[in-house]
Design a protein around this motif. Structure first.
Motif, PDB file in Angstrom:
ATOM      1  N   HIS A 114      23.942 -11.458  82.136  1.00  0.00           N
ATOM      2  CA  HIS A 114      25.854 -12.871  82.885  1.00  0.00           C
ATOM      3  C   HIS A 114      24.819 -13.417  83.789  1.00  0.00           C
ATOM      4  O   HIS A 114      24.074 -13.381  84.591  1.00  0.00           O
ATOM      5  CB  HIS A 114      25.865 -11.101  83.355  1.00  0.00           C
TER       6      HIS A 114
ATOM      7  N   VAL B 188      28.372 -15.084  81.207  1.00  0.00           N
ATOM      8  CA  VAL B 188      27.501 -14.533  79.541  1.00  0.00           C
ATOM      9  C   VAL B 188      26.787 -14.918  78.495  1.00  0.00           C
ATOM     10  O   VAL B 188      27.349 -15.649  77.816  1.00  0.00           O
ATOM     11  CB  VAL B 188      28.696 -12.869  79.438  1.00  0.00           C
ATOM     12  N   HIS B 189      25.865 -15.054  78.346  1.00  0.00           N
ATOM     13  CA  HIS B 189      24.787 -15.329  77.273  1.00  0.00           C
ATOM     14  C   HIS B 189      23.768 -14.537  75.972  1.00  0.00           C
ATOM     15  O   HIS B 189      23.360 -12.933  76.823  1.00  0.00           O
ATOM     16  CB  HIS B 189      23.861 -15.983  78.292  1.00  0.00           C
ATOM     17  N   SER B 190      24.499 -14.354  75.045  1.00  0.00           N
ATOM     18  CA  SER B 190      24.797 -12.931  74.080  1.00  0.00           C
ATOM     19  C   SER B 190      22.324 -13.118  73.573  1.00  0.00           C
ATOM     20  O   SER B 190      21.994 -13.729  74.037  1.00  0.00           O
ATOM     21  CB  SER B 190      25.049 -13.680  72.477  1.00  0.00           C
ATOM     22  N   TRP B 191      22.369 -11.610  73.619  1.00  0.00           N
ATOM     23  CA  TRP B 191      21.171 -10.759  73.746  1.00  0.00           C
ATOM     24  C   TRP B 191      20.529 -12.371  72.101  1.00  0.00           C
ATOM     25  O   TRP B 191      19.387 -12.211  72.855  1.00  0.00           O
ATOM     26  CB  TRP B 191      21.218  -9.550  72.922  1.00  0.00           C
TER      27      TRP B 191
ATOM     28  N   THR C 106      31.082  -6.282  80.293  1.00  0.00           N
ATOM     29  CA  THR C 106      32.294  -6.824  79.181  1.00  0.00           C
ATOM     30  C   THR C 106      33.669  -5.711  78.739  1.00  0.00           C
ATOM     31  O   THR C 106      33.102  -4.803  78.014  1.00  0.00           O
ATOM     32  CB  THR C 106      31.680  -7.385  78.649  1.00  0.00           C
TER      33      THR C 106
ATOM     34  N   SER D  90      24.631  -4.323  79.065  1.00  0.00           N
ATOM     35  CA  SER D  90      24.493  -4.112  78.078  1.00  0.00           C
ATOM     36  C   SER D  90      25.765  -3.326  77.606  1.00  0.00           C
ATOM     37  O   SER D  90      25.705  -3.008  76.424  1.00  0.00           O
ATOM     38  CB  SER D  90      23.547  -3.053  77.422  1.00  0.00           C
TER      39      SER D  90
ATOM     40  N   ASN E  46      23.362  -8.451  76.546  1.00  0.00           N
ATOM     41  CA  ASN E  46      23.412 -10.125  77.161  1.00  0.00           C
ATOM     42  C   ASN E  46      23.086 -10.569  79.081  1.00  0.00           C
ATOM     43  O   ASN E  46      22.961  -9.588  79.696  1.00  0.00           O
ATOM     44  CB  ASN E  46      24.922  -9.901  77.397  1.00  0.00           C
TER      45      ASN E  46
ATOM     46  N   GLN F 161      34.575  -9.779  82.478  1.00  0.00           N
ATOM     47  CA  GLN F 161      33.251  -9.988  82.453  1.00  0.00           C
ATOM     48  C   GLN F 161      32.083 -10.275  84.211  1.00  0.00           C
ATOM     49  O   GLN F 161      32.690 -10.952  84.393  1.00  0.00           O
ATOM     50  CB  GLN F 161      32.695 -10.988  81.713  1.00  0.00           C
TER      51      GLN F 161
END
Length: 396
Positions: free
Chosen positions: A101, A44-47, A201, A70, A99, A219
């Motif tokens: 995914h 998962v890569h953050s906003w 998440t 989200s 985010n 996740q």
């Protein structure tokens, strides 16, 4: 080409650095060492990193390969309580209120595809980084590969080769901090965990089972697939990890049928390199710093290392700034990790803690925030990348 940068490490941090430099017309060689640390299993890569991925031109492809999600949930199995958050509350504050995914390998594939579109780039596989030497004119890297010893010369070298960084070790740079008496376990499973009440998440805070408390971070990683990450005491025998993985997944899935596709383990550290710059060599990502792999803050900081380092190197190479901007990069990014990323990550780790006092304090904070849109917004924004000191602060 105006200069040549050699990057050791073909995971997202190294590849983002390489692509940003390639887009600026700088020759890049990416060395992919066999001993690169790929055990972080970041899905998962953050906003907060997505605007930078958009500027690199890769976000559309990454979204097509992954999914935008989200919703975040904290689930207390003891009571059935759910504490819910939605990144959509950031809609007026950020460019992408969700985010991404997508598995680390999937994002790396997207980055490599875009990198291959530039003729002045190349990707080289290595069995081992044998030596690094430098002088005032540049850096020389010797690698052992399937075709034998190879030598690469560059004006600058970036070490982005993970926690066990060969670049950092060959430089003799210390990696101070501590190692938790725990190992992280990351399992990929197939099943409908949404039917068990999981959001994309979910922090699952479980019941006690004898000496165990089943708590994990769940996740969604793709259609019908999920990542289950948790920690366990390092003293537990490695030979029975598989059995414990199956038991943990059975508990957190609350008897929804799931299949374990695979799992990885790693030690859990909170460490930072003594310096992120030695002459013409610079460190980024997990080669420079690492904290608990479960919570993602080390990954976020690694992405911003890549973005800020690429800015600094471009400024130096294109004569827009002198080399003090590289010192600024090294000092600023180390300070961001120590003052912000590491404490944030440790705080998030407390959600999966066995310590009732620490867990209770954290839960009260999240409960309060979930009841107020403004507090929720404030809490979620605090989880983004701290601004730090601008890397490029002077121009000729």
């Amino acid at each position: 080409m105006s200069a040549h940068v050699v990057i050791v490490g073909a995971q997202p941090v190294g590849l983002c650095t390489a692509l940003a430099l390639a887009k600026a017309g700088i020759e890049v060689t990416v060395i992919d060492p066999a001993d690169d640390d790929t055990s972080s299993c970041q899905y998962v890569h953050s906003w907060c990193v997505l605007p930078e991925l958009a500027r690199l031109g890769v976000l559309a492809d990454a979204r097509a390969a992954g999914a935008a999600e989200s919703q975040v949930r904290i689930h207390l199995a003891d009571t059935g309580e759910n504490i819910d958050f939605d990144l959509d509350v950031l809609r007026d504050d950020v460019e992408f209120p969700f985010n991404l995914h997508l598995g680390e390998d999937g994002l790396s594939s997207v980055l490599i595809k875009h990198l291959s579109e530039y003729r002045h780039t190349r990707l080289v596989r290595a069995e081992r980084i044998a030596s690094i030497t430098q002088d005032q004119r540049g850096v020389v890297v010797d690698i052992d590969s399937r075709v034998g010893r190879q030598t690469f010369r560059g004006d600058w070298l970036v070490g982005a080769d993970g926690t066990r960084s060969a670049v950092r070790r060959l430089l003799g740079v210390g990696f101070r901090g501590f190692t938790w008496r725990e190992r992280s376990v990351t399992a990929l499973v197939r099943g409908d965990l949404g039917a068990a009440g999981c959001h994309a998440t979910t922090f699952y805070l479980g019941n006690h089972h004898g000496d165990d408390r089943t708590s994990a971070l769940l996740q969604r990683s793709g259609p019908g697939e999920w990542v289950c990450a948790y920690s366990e005491p390092i003293v537990r025998p490695e030979e029975s990890i598989g059995t414990r993985v199956d038991n943990t997944i059975r508990r957190v899935s609350e008897n929804i049928p799931v299949t374990t596709l695979g799992w990885r383990t790693a030690r859990m550290h909170r460490r930072t390199a003594d310096t992120y710059r030695v002459g013409r060599v610079l460190l980024a990502g997990a080669a420079a710093h690492v904290t608990t792999r479960i919570t993602g803050h080390s990954s976020i900081t690694g992405f911003f290392d890549a973005f800020r380092l690429a800015e600094a190197l471009q400024a130096v190479i294109h004569d827009a700034a002198d080399t003090t901007v590289l010192d600024n990069y090294a000092e600023s990014r180390r300070r961001v990790f120590i003052d912000d990323a590491a404490p944030l990550s440790t705080g998030r780790k407390l959600l999966l803690s066995d310590d009732p006092r620490h867990l209770g304090d954290e839960l009260d904070r999240y409960r309060s925030a979930s009841l107020s849109r403004s507090e929720q917004r404030e809490l979620l924004l605090a989880g983004g990348e701290p601004a730090g000191i601008p890397t490029v602060f002077s121009r000729r």
